[in-house]
Design an enzyme around this catalytic site. Structure first.
Site, short mmCIF file in Angstrom:
data_model
loop_
_atom_site.label_atom_id
_atom_site.label_comp_id
_atom_site.label_asym_id
_atom_site.label_seq_id
_atom_site.Cartn_x
_atom_site.Cartn_y
_atom_site.Cartn_z
N SER A 349 0.84 -1.19 0.00
CA SER A 349 0.00 0.00 0.00
C SER A 349 0.88 1.25 0.00
CB SER A 349 -0.97 -0.05 1.19
OG SER A 349 -2.04 0.83 1.02
N ASP A 469 -8.86 -5.79 -5.49
CA ASP A 469 -8.46 -4.70 -4.59
C ASP A 469 -9.24 -3.43 -4.94
OD1 ASP A 469 -7.20 -2.79 -3.01
OD2 ASP A 469 -5.18 -3.55 -3.42
N HIS A 499 -6.81 -6.33 -0.70
CA HIS A 499 -5.68 -5.46 -0.38
C HIS A 499 -4.83 -6.15 0.69
CE1 HIS A 499 -3.73 -1.57 -0.57
NE2 HIS A 499 -3.82 -1.41 0.74
#
Length: 549
Positions: A349, A469, A499
């Site tokens: 991320s 995601d 994610h």
């Protein structure tokens, strides 16, 4: 579990024999396959004084225990070999399988035993994962097969876990960056948490650039969230003008200071388990939160190249191009004389995003990035063709909200007292520049778009991304992967998750593949490892991965 092996490097018989002997397996081609297998099995149980005992608790087939088989004159067959191999990997007859052939097919067993080639099969067995997730060799090393001596050992082109993680050096330094993001007249210092093996070798570095590691301000984040109710405004058409520009760092003066050791240590940091895996294999781990975070100076600029520069300065320090101090007094330098200068960045991320951004600076020493679920343009994260949107799971968030979350300097009360008023002024400027009113692309977002700088990338790029995601949408990997220059070695693992991290998944040997790659790129192993460009999780059947052109 199902085997999907991309990390195994095939070896010729002579090479297999030499590497096995280096581990203490007294095997050679003059022995029969059955003799070789018996020597191998007894060595597996090296921590038993009487190896007959564990052998008689295994079976050769569903009617004969293994000790009885070895004492008999029965020949070794493929079915017997596989029944033994499965047990060595932790699978239990009558529990996990009742028919060896059917079970091998079900788990897509990767090892092919052929008469006269048992050494190659046993070599492959050692680097295959057990039922519990570790490779057989990792399990044996954890039990003491070879000494944990803080030295490098390799098998099948991969670094082994022979560095003592109970004997580590933990230290903190403060790298001087070419920035003054808080406009206080001093160059911003960047706090670096270092965990490294206690060894005389110069070691490579696993670097995680995470604005979260020094803490997050959830209270300020929640107060800053935007309300999602309201009517959509009617917008008139207009032209957008932006400029792609290189970041210009400030000059850093030469400082004639004494050289000393780091003064600070620490006992714990919320580490990344892929880094832990490599720590035991002779790689330093460093964690940096960058400008605007607790222990560092500066303003949280959130995604632009000033923030990226604060991480780049650390790579420069590892290569002798920047200065680190032992404290905020700035009166003593600390050298990274333990570093070989080669770096791999890791993280998911925001962390993976900083990996991509760092790669687009072309900084020398950054050899590999492992960027998981990474953003390639912040506009594509918080906006959608002129509309304001929220990343999946975070309604009401925008980039200035993320700034409030990650500006952890305010978690230090003295820092809050001295700097919060000015911080709020800078935050207000950021809130204005990101322009929620129009939702248009502008210079603010262009300065946080890494795609125009992809031509500068030199590092090997490894991406992982979930095709489900809705936080960092798959367009991000699509855009950066196709923007990379043709000269760059690139790889992508596309899974059908959301994610999430994938390095601990049993169905694919991701961490072992990264070991083969990093042993090649950062430790100089000529292991001839070739990772497919694209590895895709086929969602039409369980635990199936395939390489695609």
């Amino acid at each position: 579990m199902k085997y999907n092996q991309f990390s195994y490097i095939p070896r010729l018989a002579d090479a297999c024999e030499q590497e096995l002997q280096a581990l203490g397996f007294e095997l050679n081609k003059r022995q029969s396959d059955k003799e070789t297998l018996e020597h191998f099995c007894r060595k597996i149980f090296f921590n038993y004084k009487d190896t007959d005992y564990p052998l008689h608790n295994l079976i050769a087939d569903f009617e004969t225990d293994l000790l009885t088989f070895f004492k008999s004159d029965r020949p070794l067959t493929a079915d017997i070999f596989y029944t033994i191999a499965l047990q060595l990997l932790g699978f239990t007859p009558h529990v996990d399988f009742t028919d060896t052939t059917d079970f091998l097919e079900k788990i897509d067993f990767p090892i092919n035993y052929q008469k006269g080639h048992v050494i190659e099969a046993l070599y492959h067995l050692l680097v295959s994962r057990q039922k519990g997730g570790m490779t057989l060799l990792d399990d044996l090393i954890s039990k003491g097969l070879i000494p944990v001596d803080n030295d490098y050992h390799f098998f099948n082109g991969k670094s082994l876990a022979t560095f003592d993680t109970n004997d580590l050096i933990r230290e903190v330094v403060y790298v001087q960056s070419p920035l003054d993001t808080d406009q206080d007249g001093q160059l911003d210092l960047i706090k670096v948490n270092i965990i490294r093996p206690n060894t005389s070798h110069q070691v490579p570095t696993m670097m995680t650039a995470s604005p979260y590691h020094e803490g997050t301000n959830g209270v300020a984040n929640d107060k800053k969230l935007y309300k999602m109710e309201g009517d959509l405004a009617i917008k008139s058409a207009g032209k957008i003008s932006v400029e792609t520009r290189d970041f210009e760092p400030l000059e850093t003066p030469e400082l004639d200071l004494p050289v000393g050791d780091a003064e600070e240590s620490f006992s714990f940091i919320d580490s990344y388990t892929l880094n832990d895996y490599f720590l035991a294999r002779g790689f330093a781990n460093i964690y940096i939160s960058g400008v605007g975070t607790a222990g560092s100076n500066g303003f949280m600029t959130s995604g632009d190249y000033a923030q990226v520069e604060s991480f780049k300065a650390v790579i420069d320090w590892l290569n002798g191009r920047a200065i680190a101090f032992s404290s905020h007094r700035r009166d003593q330098k600390v050298l990274a004389d333990w570093s070989n200068g080669l770096v791999c960045t890791t993280g998911k991320s925001y962390l993976g995003t900083m990996s991509t951004a760092l790669a687009t600076t072309g900084v020398e020493g950054l050899k590999v990035i492992i960027a998981e679920s990474a953003i390639s343009s912040w506009y594509d994260y918080y906006r959608e063709n002129g509309l304001v949107c929220s990343p999946g799971g975070y309604p009401g968030e925008d980039l200035d909200v993320l700034t409030e979350l990650t500006y952890s300097r305010n978690l230090l009360s003295g820092d809050y007292l001295r700097n919060n008023a000015h911080y709020q002024e800078l935050l207000d400027e950021q809130s204005s520049e990101l322009d929620r009113t129009s939702g248009d692309y502008n210079q603010f977002w262009h300065d946080r778009n890494y795609l125009p700088h992809a031509d500068k990338v030199k590092a090997t790029c490894v991406y992982t991304h979930g095709l489900q995601d809705w936080n960092v949408k798959p367009r991000h990997i699509f855009n950066i992967f196709n923007a990379l220059p043709s000269s760059v070695e690139k790889h992508a693992f596309l899974h059908n998750g959301e994610h999430v991290y994938m390095h601990n998944w049993q169905s694919i040997d991701f961490r072992e593949s990264m070991n083969a790659l990093l042993s090649q790129k950062l430790l100089g192993q000529d292991n001839h490892f070739v990772l497919p460009t694209l590895i895709w999780q086929d969602n039409s059947q369980e635990q199936a991965w395939t390489s695609l052109a």
